[in-house]
Motif scaffolding. Structure first.
Motif, PDB file in Angstrom:
ATOM      1  N   ARG A   1       7.914 -10.349 -14.883  1.00  0.00           N
ATOM      2  CA  ARG A   1       6.805 -10.347 -13.941  1.00  0.00           C
ATOM      3  C   ARG A   1       5.489 -10.498 -14.680  1.00  0.00           C
ATOM      4  O   ARG A   1       5.353 -10.077 -15.833  1.00  0.00           O
ATOM      5  CB  ARG A   1       6.803  -9.062 -13.116  1.00  0.00           C
ATOM      6  CG  ARG A   1       6.562  -7.805 -13.920  1.00  0.00           C
ATOM      7  CD  ARG A   1       6.463  -6.595 -13.006  1.00  0.00           C
ATOM      8  NE  ARG A   1       6.135  -5.383 -13.732  1.00  0.00           N
ATOM      9  CZ  ARG A   1       6.991  -4.469 -14.088  1.00  0.00           C
ATOM     10  NH1 ARG A   1       8.273  -4.634 -13.782  1.00  0.00           N
ATOM     11  NH2 ARG A   1       6.620  -3.389 -14.737  1.00  0.00           N
TER      12      ARG A   1
ATOM     13  N   PRO B   1      -1.006  -8.218 -12.998  1.00  0.00           N
ATOM     14  CA  PRO B   1      -2.266  -8.687 -12.419  1.00  0.00           C
ATOM     15  C   PRO B   1      -3.408  -8.542 -13.412  1.00  0.00           C
ATOM     16  O   PRO B   1      -3.425  -7.615 -14.232  1.00  0.00           O
ATOM     17  CB  PRO B   1      -2.458  -7.768 -11.206  1.00  0.00           C
ATOM     18  CG  PRO B   1      -1.635  -6.557 -11.495  1.00  0.00           C
ATOM     19  CD  PRO B   1      -0.476  -7.028 -12.315  1.00  0.00           C
TER      20      PRO B   1
ATOM     21  N   HIS C   1      -8.188  -9.609 -10.653  1.00  0.00           N
ATOM     22  CA  HIS C   1      -7.373  -9.449  -9.446  1.00  0.00           C
ATOM     23  C   HIS C   1      -7.377  -7.997  -8.975  1.00  0.00           C
ATOM     24  O   HIS C   1      -7.438  -7.721  -7.765  1.00  0.00           O
ATOM     25  CB  HIS C   1      -5.945  -9.918  -9.701  1.00  0.00           C
ATOM     26  CG  HIS C   1      -5.796 -11.406  -9.699  1.00  0.00           C
ATOM     27  ND1 HIS C   1      -5.418 -12.122 -10.818  1.00  0.00           N
ATOM     28  CD2 HIS C   1      -5.980 -12.314  -8.713  1.00  0.00           C
ATOM     29  CE1 HIS C   1      -5.376 -13.401 -10.515  1.00  0.00           C
ATOM     30  NE2 HIS C   1      -5.718 -13.555  -9.251  1.00  0.00           N
TER      31      HIS C   1
ATOM     32  N   GLU D   1      -6.329  -0.050 -12.642  1.00  0.00           N
ATOM     33  CA  GLU D   1      -5.311   0.403 -11.691  1.00  0.00           C
ATOM     34  C   GLU D   1      -5.623   1.801 -11.157  1.00  0.00           C
ATOM     35  O   GLU D   1      -5.330   2.114  -9.994  1.00  0.00           O
ATOM     36  CB  GLU D   1      -3.924   0.425 -12.355  1.00  0.00           C
ATOM     37  CG  GLU D   1      -3.336  -0.939 -12.618  1.00  0.00           C
ATOM     38  CD  GLU D   1      -3.667  -1.445 -14.011  1.00  0.00           C
ATOM     39  OE1 GLU D   1      -2.939  -2.324 -14.506  1.00  0.00           O
ATOM     40  OE2 GLU D   1      -4.670  -0.969 -14.602  1.00  0.00           O
TER      41      GLU D   1
ATOM     42  N   VAL E   1       1.324  -5.682  -0.394  1.00  0.00           N
ATOM     43  CA  VAL E   1       2.343  -5.004  -1.200  1.00  0.00           C
ATOM     44  C   VAL E   1       2.075  -5.162  -2.688  1.00  0.00           C
ATOM     45  O   VAL E   1       2.334  -4.239  -3.474  1.00  0.00           O
ATOM     46  CB  VAL E   1       3.758  -5.491  -0.827  1.00  0.00           C
ATOM     47  CG1 VAL E   1       3.990  -6.937  -1.271  1.00  0.00           C
ATOM     48  CG2 VAL E   1       4.823  -4.564  -1.400  1.00  0.00           C
ATOM     49  N   GLU E   2       1.493  -6.301  -3.096  1.00  0.00           N
ATOM     50  CA  GLU E   2       1.216  -6.479  -4.522  1.00  0.00           C
ATOM     51  C   GLU E   2       0.128  -5.506  -4.999  1.00  0.00           C
ATOM     52  O   GLU E   2       0.141  -5.059  -6.154  1.00  0.00           O
ATOM     53  CB  GLU E   2       0.817  -7.918  -4.832  1.00  0.00           C
ATOM     54  CG  GLU E   2      -0.390  -8.448  -4.098  1.00  0.00           C
ATOM     55  CD  GLU E   2      -0.047  -9.128  -2.771  1.00  0.00           C
ATOM     56  OE1 GLU E   2      -0.889  -9.910  -2.287  1.00  0.00           O
ATOM     57  OE2 GLU E   2       1.046  -8.866  -2.222  1.00  0.00           O
ATOM     58  N   THR E   3      -0.804  -5.159  -4.109  1.00  0.00           N
ATOM     59  CA  THR E   3      -1.837  -4.181  -4.446  1.00  0.00           C
ATOM     60  C   THR E   3      -1.219  -2.814  -4.693  1.00  0.00           C
ATOM     61  O   THR E   3      -1.475  -2.163  -5.719  1.00  0.00           O
ATOM     62  CB  THR E   3      -2.867  -4.088  -3.305  1.00  0.00           C
ATOM     63  OG1 THR E   3      -3.579  -5.327  -3.207  1.00  0.00           O
ATOM     64  CG2 THR E   3      -3.864  -2.959  -3.547  1.00  0.00           C
TER      65      THR E   3
ATOM     66  N   THR F   1       1.914  -2.108  -5.236  1.00  0.00           N
ATOM     67  CA  THR F   1       2.892  -2.156  -6.325  1.00  0.00           C
ATOM     68  C   THR F   1       2.219  -1.938  -7.676  1.00  0.00           C
ATOM     69  O   THR F   1       2.733  -1.195  -8.524  1.00  0.00           O
ATOM     70  CB  THR F   1       3.641  -3.496  -6.313  1.00  0.00           C
ATOM     71  OG1 THR F   1       4.365  -3.618  -5.081  1.00  0.00           O
ATOM     72  CG2 THR F   1       4.622  -3.595  -7.472  1.00  0.00           C
ATOM     73  N   ALA F   2       1.071  -2.566  -7.882  1.00  0.00           N
ATOM     74  CA  ALA F   2       0.355  -2.404  -9.154  1.00  0.00           C
ATOM     75  C   ALA F   2      -0.009  -0.946  -9.389  1.00  0.00           C
ATOM     76  O   ALA F   2       0.134  -0.413 -10.500  1.00  0.00           O
ATOM     77  CB  ALA F   2      -0.896  -3.273  -9.170  1.00  0.00           C
TER      78      ALA F   2
ATOM     79  N   ARG G   1       3.297   1.259  -9.984  1.00  0.00           N
ATOM     80  CA  ARG G   1       3.831   1.103 -11.347  1.00  0.00           C
ATOM     81  C   ARG G   1       2.999   1.881 -12.353  1.00  0.00           C
ATOM     82  O   ARG G   1       3.538   2.543 -13.251  1.00  0.00           O
ATOM     83  CB  ARG G   1       3.880  -0.385 -11.711  1.00  0.00           C
ATOM     84  CG  ARG G   1       5.009  -1.140 -11.012  1.00  0.00           C
ATOM     85  CD  ARG G   1       4.924  -2.628 -11.243  1.00  0.00           C
ATOM     86  NE  ARG G   1       6.104  -3.305 -10.705  1.00  0.00           N
ATOM     87  CZ  ARG G   1       6.165  -4.599 -10.391  1.00  0.00           C
ATOM     88  NH1 ARG G   1       5.088  -5.373 -10.562  1.00  0.00           N
ATOM     89  NH2 ARG G   1       7.276  -5.119  -9.923  1.00  0.00           N
TER      90      ARG G   1
ATOM     91  N   GLY H   1       9.149  -4.211  -1.247  1.00  0.00           N
ATOM     92  CA  GLY H   1       8.614  -4.943  -2.387  1.00  0.00           C
ATOM     93  C   GLY H   1       9.426  -4.678  -3.631  1.00  0.00           C
ATOM     94  O   GLY H   1      10.470  -4.019  -3.589  1.00  0.00           O
TER      95      GLY H   1
ATOM     96  N   THR I   1       6.482   0.973  -0.374  1.00  0.00           N
ATOM     97  CA  THR I   1       5.729   1.191  -1.612  1.00  0.00           C
ATOM     98  C   THR I   1       4.585   2.163  -1.374  1.00  0.00           C
ATOM     99  O   THR I   1       4.314   3.039  -2.208  1.00  0.00           O
ATOM    100  CB  THR I   1       5.201  -0.141  -2.160  1.00  0.00           C
ATOM    101  OG1 THR I   1       6.219  -1.133  -2.099  1.00  0.00           O
ATOM    102  CG2 THR I   1       4.728   0.009  -3.595  1.00  0.00           C
TER     103      THR I   1
END
Length: 228
Positions: A3, A6, A10, A112, A137-139, A141-142, A145, A170, A184
């Motif tokens: 992966r 970001p 971003h 983050e 979801v990408e927001t 997810t970052a 993690r 996600g 998430t």
């Protein structure tokens, strides 16, 4: 498949989008709803918003000076900065928050963490108000993690030690042990110590995570090692 993480740009863009969305969601509140307790212990909805404004307004050197001036009492430090950025009325508090929508100022640490600040505190105020918002979801997810790897602005790593978390919406997955499943956002909010989010989780590990959240988060502390 490996992966791609970001970029800072971003992540800041995501933080700006979440601040704008929160400001829009709060625009129609009356004063009574601004005074409701948030999920962040002892802080009202308005106080959480003022805290978010402070977090987007205080750079590293000013943050250090403020903490030293409070004799390293982070609660006192936060109360002083909150009072500084709270308006005379809820409407003024919201307007001050709008002014920092596109700020890239932060006390210190990875982006983050400051994206997480608005995502998690956004849930702290929306949930008691009955407002619904699902960030991309990408927001989330970052942030999830990051939170699962480190105890920074929330004690996420401690909360999920010995558990397997898997998102249903996600790619987020982490850890080994009894399984906890959910969106998430629900996983992230639970990692941040908000017990109410555990109602949205399933799996044999969900009860373990709920017990870890049972004490609830202490008052929010920008850029301190705590469980907000």
């Amino acid at each position: 498949m490996r992966r791609t993480a970001p970029t800072r740009d971003h992540l800041w863009a995501a933080a700006h989008a979440e601040r704008a969305a929160l400001a829009d969601d709060l625009a129609g509140l009356d004063d009574a709803r601004w005074a409701l307790p948030s999920l962040c212990a002892r802080w009202s909805v308005e106080e959480v918003v003022a805290h978010l404004t402070a977090a987007a307004s205080v750079g590293p050197w000013r943050w250090v000076a403020s903490v030293v001036g409070a004799r390293f009492d982070t609660d006192l430090h936060n109360q002083r900065r909150l009072a500084e950025h709270r308006g005379a009325t809820p409407a003024e508090t919201l307007e001050r928050f709008r002014r920092v929508t596109t700020s890239t100022t932060a006390p210190w640490g990875p982006v983050e963490a400051w994206l997480g600040e608005v995502v998690i505190h956004g849930e702290d105020v929306r949930r008691p108000l009955g407002l619904s918002h699902t960030p991309p979801v990408e927001t989330v997810t970052a942030v999830a993690r990051f939170s699962a790897r480190r105890d920074f602005t929330v004690s996420g790593r401690t909360a999920v030690t010995g558990l397997r978390l898997e998102a249903t919406d996600g790619p987020f997955a982490t850890g080994e042990g009894p399984l906890v499943r959910g969106t998430t956002l629900a996983l992230l909010v639970a990692m941040a110590g908000r017990e109410s989010a555990c109602d949205e989780l399933t799996g044999p590990g969900a009860a373990v995570l709920r017990r870890r959240c049972a004490g609830g988060p202490p008052r929010g502390r920008a850029a301190s090692r705590e469980r907000r």
